[in-house]
Design a protein around this motif. Structure first.
Motif, mmCIF file in Angstrom:
data_model
loop_
_atom_site.group_PDB
_atom_site.id
_atom_site.type_symbol
_atom_site.label_atom_id
_atom_site.label_comp_id
_atom_site.label_asym_id
_atom_site.label_seq_id
_atom_site.Cartn_x
_atom_site.Cartn_y
_atom_site.Cartn_z
ATOM 1 N N ILE A 1 39.050 51.092 53.306
ATOM 2 C CA ILE A 1 37.893 50.568 52.585
ATOM 3 C C ILE A 1 38.125 49.066 52.430
ATOM 4 N N ILE A 2 37.151 48.253 52.849
ATOM 5 C CA ILE A 2 37.331 46.799 52.831
ATOM 6 C C ILE A 2 36.266 46.134 51.967
ATOM 7 N N PRO A 3 36.644 45.624 50.795
ATOM 8 C CA PRO A 3 35.700 44.833 49.993
ATOM 9 C C PRO A 3 35.805 43.365 50.401
ATOM 10 N N LYS B 1 26.790 35.065 47.601
ATOM 11 C CA LYS B 1 27.545 35.165 46.351
ATOM 12 C C LYS B 1 27.579 36.603 45.826
ATOM 13 N N LYS B 2 27.721 37.533 46.776
ATOM 14 C CA LYS B 2 27.774 38.944 46.423
ATOM 15 C C LYS B 2 28.962 39.619 47.110
ATOM 16 N N GLY C 1 46.573 49.181 48.309
ATOM 17 C CA GLY C 1 46.268 48.892 46.911
ATOM 18 C C GLY C 1 45.305 47.734 46.761
ATOM 19 N N ILE C 2 45.291 47.122 45.584
ATOM 20 C CA ILE C 2 44.312 46.091 45.242
ATOM 21 C C ILE C 2 44.805 44.710 45.654
ATOM 22 N N SER C 3 43.967 43.969 46.369
ATOM 23 C CA SER C 3 44.333 42.600 46.751
ATOM 24 C C SER C 3 44.238 41.686 45.531
ATOM 25 N N ASP C 4 44.880 40.536 45.597
ATOM 26 C CA ASP C 4 44.852 39.593 44.485
ATOM 27 C C ASP C 4 43.426 39.097 44.207
ATOM 28 N N LYS C 5 42.653 38.902 45.279
ATOM 29 C CA LYS C 5 41.291 38.404 45.111
ATOM 30 C C LYS C 5 40.425 39.423 44.389
ATOM 31 N N SER D 1 41.445 39.661 40.732
ATOM 32 C CA SER D 1 40.990 38.554 39.882
ATOM 33 C C SER D 1 39.517 38.696 39.503
ATOM 34 N N HIS D 2 38.715 39.315 40.374
ATOM 35 C CA HIS D 2 37.295 39.501 40.083
ATOM 36 C C HIS D 2 37.017 40.770 39.286
#
Length: 200
Positions: free
Chosen positions: A13-15, A22-23, A126-130, A133-134
């Motif tokens: 899964i890639i966010p 800006k979404k 797991g969760i990336s730093d970016k 942070s959001h």
């Protein structure tokens, strides 16, 4: 047989954040990564599924399927009919749920997006730093518990499993003392996995 070749597969899964709109956007991918010298294996997998693309970057080769229709109509049905006998199936179950949510358009709603993002946080790296942070309060979804089925392990399954994880080593050892020194060969076959796959 194809499932055996997919032990190196990743259900991703890639966010991503698009500066132009800006979404945040989110997508699902089925991917297999191998050394480029084994790219013929990817070509066979691509031919079998009848979809997906192969990319070569440096010494690595990737097979990827990204279309939601192909994921829901080809990839997911295959692994439901011929499941992986490893802890990776836990990621597959959650990933399949995310694909279904994407197909239904749930990612376009705040709750649906966060549900898919929770699945992203639970599988892969797991969760990336970016992302962290959001979405500082993001909680990973709970991975389904995996238990190996009480069935006899077939030789072909074992070959596929070990193809990815085993190592063959040959070491030359020097033993003895002074004039009586001699060389000795040591052969080793080994493989290591997460402790959750101890039963395997």
């Amino acid at each position: 047989m194809i499932t055996l070749l997919c032990f190196a597969a990743s259900f991703i899964i890639i966010p991503s954040f698009r500066k132009s709109s800006k979404k945040w956007e989110i997508k699902a991918t089925f991917e297999i990564l191998v050394d480029s010298k084994y790219s013929e294996i990817l070509e066979r997998i691509q031919f079998f599924f009848g979809t997906g693309k192969i990319y070569k970057i440096g010494i690595k080769a990737y097979y990827r399927v990204t279309k939601i229709s192909d994921l829901t109509n080809i990839i997911i049905p295959h692994f439901k009919s011929f499941p992986l006998l490893s802890t990776k199936i836990s990621s597959f179950i959650l990933w399949s749920k995310a694909v279904e949510l994407l197909k239904e358009g749930a990612h376009k709603t705040p709750n649906g997006f966060m549900e898919i993002l929770g699945i992203y946080a639970a599988i892969g790296r797991g969760i990336s730093d970016k992302v962290k942070s959001h979405f500082p309060n993001l909680l990973p979804s709970i991975l389904p518990e995996y238990k190996i089925k009480d069935v006899e392990i077939e030789p072909w399954w074992l070959s596929g499993y070990l193809t990815i994880y085993c190592h063959f080593q040959l070491a030359v050892l020097v033993e003895g003392w002074k004039l009586e020194m001699y060389y000795k060969l040591r052969h080793t076959f080994s493989f290591s996995r997460d402790i959750s796959e101890l039963n395997i």
